[in-house]
Motif scaffolding. Structure first.
Motif: not given
Length: 330
Positions: A124, A126, A128, A165, A205, A207, A213, A220, A222, A225-226, A232
Motif C-alpha cells: 500500500s 499513500g 501518511t 503526491t 509519503t 508505504w 508502521w 493514511y 482517505e 492511498q492505495t 495510487f
C-alpha cells in the motif's frame, strides 16, 4: 602396444560415451554449458530499508550456501536501479513496486528485463500522518497549511511517490498551497520521528511494508492511498527484476532460490527491525544475524529452491503484466 581393430573400436566408444556424459553433466547449470554458468552476480538496491535489508540477506545466503560471489551496489533511486538492470550493468533488483508505483521506470526497462518472481505481495502507498492529527482526508490539508509550512515530506528526488503526491495535491486543488520537499528516505523518517516526539503536524509519503508502521501510530489520508485513488491504484506487489539472460546465465539452483524467496509480513518486519537496531554492526553482519535467528525461514526457501532446481526445464520468469494482489481484488 598395438591395438586390434576390435580394441580400437571399443576405445573410441568409451571416449564417445565419456564425452556424452560430460555434455549431460554440463547441462545441469542455469541453462547451458557449465563453463558458461557464472558464479559472480551483481545486485543493486536502493536505501529503502525493506528491499535493502532483504538484498543483503539474499547476498549472504548466496555466498555461504550456494558458493556465489555477490557484489551489492547501493544507488540513490529506483529509476537508477531499473536502468542498471536493463543496461546489463547489474543482474538483479528485488524492489520493483508494480504495476503502478514504478510503472514509468519499468516501461523503460522491460524490453531488456524480466520479472523473476515476487518479493512481497500486497503493498500500500499513500499520504501518511500521525494518528493524533485531526485530519482524515487529503482535501482537509488546506486547514493545516500554515502549521505544515505548505510542505509535504517526500523521499529522494525523482521518486515516483513524490510525483504521485503532487498529483494528489493537484486533484484536490492544493498544488498552489503545498509543495513536495524531496529528501533522502532516512532524512524524511527522522523528520517524522522528530515531529511525533513533539506532537507536531507532519505529512509524509508513506508505504507498507516499512518499519515506520511498527514504530509509530500512523494513518493514511482517505482518498490519498492505495485502493482509494487512481493515482495510487489498486494493491500492488513487489517484484524481483532481472536482465533477460539471467535464468540462463546463473546456476539453476541459484536462480530458483532468488525466484522462490518471498517474504511475509512477519519476516519483513523482523528484518527491518534488525537492520534499524543493528548499532555498530555492518549491513552484512545484520543480515547474518537475521539468518542465524531465522533458520526455519531460510530452510523453507532453500528447500523450495531445491525442489525447483530438480524440476525439468529452465526456470520460467513471470509475464510482464503479472500481478497477484490486483487479481485478488477483482
Amino acid at each position: 602396444m598395438k591395438l586390434s581393430s576390435t580394441s580400437l573400436r571399443s576405445f573410441v566408444a568409451v571416449v564417445a560415451a565419456i564425452g556424452l556424459l560430460g555434455t549431460g553433466l554440463a547441462g545441469c547449470g542455469g541453462g547451458g554449458d557449465s563453463q558458461d554458468v557464472s558464479r559472480e552476480m551483481n545486485m543493486v538496491t536502493v536505501n529503502w530499508i525493506e528491499g535493502m535489508a532483504f538484498t543483503y540477506v539474499q547476498e549472504q545466503i548466496l555466498e555461504n550456501q550456494y558458493d556465489m560471489e555477490v557484489d551489492v551496489r547501493e544507488v540513490g533511486g529506483g529509476g537508477i536501479a531499473f536502468s542498471s538492470v536493463a543496461d546489463g550493468d547489474r543482474d538483479y533488483f528485488n524492489e520493483a513496486w508494480l504495476p503502478t508505483t514504478h510503472q514509468d521506470p519499468w516501461s523503460k526497462a522491460q524490453e531488456n528485463a524480466d520479472k523473476l518472481g515476487y518479493t512481497y505481495k500486497g503493498t500500500s502507498v499513500g499520504l501518511t500522518v500521525p494518528a493524533y492529527m485531526d485530519v482524515t482526508s487529503a482535501s482537509e490539508l488546506e486547514n493545516y497549511r500554515d502549521e505544515l509550512n505548505g510542505e509535504i515530506n517526500g523521499i529522494e528526488s525523482g521518486a515516483a511517490v513524490n510525483d504521485q503526491t503532487r498529483q494528489i495535491l493537484e486533484n484536490n486543488g492544493l498544488d498552489d498551497e503545498f509543495s513536495v520537499v524531496a529528501s533522502s528516505g532516512p532524512a524524511t523518517w527522522q523528520a517524522l520521528e522528530n515531529a511525533i516526539n513533539n506532537e507536531q503536524p507532519i505529512v509524509v509519503t508513506g508505504w507498507y511494508p516499512h518499519w515506520k508502521w511498527g514504530a509509530f501510530d500512523l494513518k493514511y489520508l482517505e482518498g490519498a492511498q492505495t485502493g482509494q485513488s487512481p493515482v495510487f491504484g489498486d494493491p500492488e506487489d513487489v517484484f524481483k527484476i532481472v536482465d533477460n539472460e539471467f535464468t540462463e546465465e546463473f546456476p539453476k539452483e541459484v536462480v530458483c532460490f532468488l525466484k522462490v524467496s518471498e517474504v511475509s509480513d512477519e519476516q519483513i518486519e523482523s528484518l527491518m527491525g534488525d537492520f534499524r537496531d543493528r548499532g555498530d554492526m555492518s549491513k552484512r553482519e545484520a543480515a547474518n544475524q537475521w539468518i542465524e535467528n531465522h533458520p526455519e525461514d531460510v530452510n523453507a526457501w532453500t528447500d523450495q529452491a531445491e525442489e525447483c532446481a530438480a524440476s525439468d526445464g529452465a526456470v520460467e520468469t513471470l509475464p510482464d503484466d503479472a500481478t497477484f494482489s490486483r487479481d485478488q481484488s477483482t
